[in-house]
Design an enzyme around this catalytic site. Structure first.
Site, short mmCIF file in Angstrom:
data_model
loop_
_atom_site.label_atom_id
_atom_site.label_comp_id
_atom_site.label_asym_id
_atom_site.label_seq_id
_atom_site.Cartn_x
_atom_site.Cartn_y
_atom_site.Cartn_z
N HIS A 75 0.83 -1.22 0.00
CA HIS A 75 0.00 0.00 0.00
C HIS A 75 0.86 1.26 0.00
O HIS A 75 0.60 2.19 -0.75
CB HIS A 75 -0.89 0.05 1.25
CG HIS A 75 -1.86 -1.08 1.36
ND1 HIS A 75 -1.71 -2.12 2.25
CD2 HIS A 75 -3.00 -1.34 0.68
CE1 HIS A 75 -2.72 -2.95 2.12
NE2 HIS A 75 -3.51 -2.52 1.17
N SER A 82 0.62 -9.21 1.63
CA SER A 82 -0.84 -9.24 1.63
C SER A 82 -1.33 -9.01 3.05
O SER A 82 -0.72 -9.50 4.01
CB SER A 82 -1.32 -10.61 1.13
OG SER A 82 -2.65 -10.84 1.54
N ARG A 91 -3.72 -10.35 4.33
CA ARG A 91 -4.19 -11.64 4.86
C ARG A 91 -3.06 -12.49 5.46
O ARG A 91 -3.34 -13.53 6.06
CB ARG A 91 -4.92 -12.42 3.76
CG ARG A 91 -6.25 -11.79 3.39
CD ARG A 91 -7.12 -12.67 2.55
NE ARG A 91 -8.49 -12.21 2.51
CZ ARG A 91 -9.04 -11.49 1.53
NH1 ARG A 91 -8.29 -11.15 0.49
NH2 ARG A 91 -10.29 -11.11 1.58
#
Ligand code: PAF
Length: 283
Positions: free
Chosen positions: A37, A185, A187
């Site tokens: 990000h 990620s 996750r």
């Protein structure tokens, strides 16, 4: 930096920035920032004059069986990081604001959303394109930034922007990996240490596939088998797919030519991980 959940306010801020001749960049995110990000944000900060980052865990892109309620959320930390990176506005709407009671308008891109991720996560892309279209309409950015890790999402958003005439340039940003090659990620927070170790096999398998092709093996069936073998060696037993598709139409391909997306999805426990590489073959 301003943090707001108000659509009216964000429209005003963007209108003021545009009136000052500024180019507006949008980084759509679901928060829980990692370096993937921050990389998108840095790219936006470099190429746009006014950067908006949206943080919204979008309920419509999760299937009922998926992790919407568990998905990591830390808006305070994300907003702090965004401010440090020079973001102008963080847009944090509520689900009620984005999907008021009775909401029934969706954006669905046909065909390229029916394969790969779309085959397993049936209504996922309809949720993604709906929220991205809404964000484009609210923020009206000149540029929007998406990671190549979600390659199919990138292709779908590009197609949507072109076909529905959104006046926005979609900028693709390279996948960010850790020192073991694992594509970052949000996750990963669900993975145990031993699962994270296994996850190293994902990039290793893709690299092995690309090495095989470069060595002159042009039969993708053979390359696919080798990729499965490497995944297996790392203890990854559940593979949803290993696929070869033309980039960025996502037409399936059997042999090298043009740009080829090699993508895969695997499961480690209850966590589903995806990754890909794009190989460029001279025509
Ligand atoms: O890639 C994501 O984080 C999401 O799919 C996106 C693009 C922010 C839409 O919710």
């Amino acid at each position: 930096m301003i943090k707001t959940g108000s659509i009216k306010k964000i429209r005003q801020l963007v209108a003021d920035a545009k009136a000052d001749g500024k180019k507006v960049g949008l980084v759509p995110t679901m928060g829980a920032f990692h370096e993937g990000h921050t990389n998108l944000i840095k790219k936006a900060a470099k190429s746009a004059d006014f950067v908006v980052v949206s943080i919204f865990v979008n309920p419509t892109q999760f299937l009922p069986s998926e992790d919407y309620h568990l998905y990591p959320r830390d808006v305070k930390k994300d907003a702090k990081q965004a401010a440090e990176l020079g973001v102008d506005v963080v847009f944090v709407p509520t689900a009620e604001k984005m999907y008021p009671k009775g909401f029934s308008s969706f954006v669905k891109i046909e065909e390229i959303t029916d394969i790969l991720e779309g085959e397993v996560r049936l209504s996922h892309f309809k949720g993604v394109t709906t929220i991205v279209a809404k964000l484009f309409n609210i923020v009206q950015p000149d540029t929007a930034y998406f990671g190549q890790k979600d390659a199919q999402q990138l292709a779908v958003v590009r197609k949507m922007a072109a076909e529905l005439n959104f006046p926005v340039k979609i900028i693709a940003c390279p996948t960010v990996r850790d020192e073991h090659g694992i594509a970052l990620s949000s996750r990963h927070q669900y993975l145990s240490e031993s699962q994270l170790k296994k996850a190293r096999g994902i990039h290793a398998a893709l690299q092995e596939g690309s090495k095989l092709i470069k060595s002159g093996i042009l039969d993708f069936g053979q390359v696919r088998r080798r990729i499965y073998d490497v995944l297996n060696t790392y203890g990854i037993k559940r593979v949803d797919y290993v696929s070869f598709n033309q980039w960025d139409s996502l037409e399936p391909v059997r042999k090298p030519g043009g740009k080829v997306l090699i993508s895969l999805a695997v499961r480690l426990g209850t966590t589903r991980l995806i990754d890909n590489i794009i190989m460029n073959f001279k025509q």
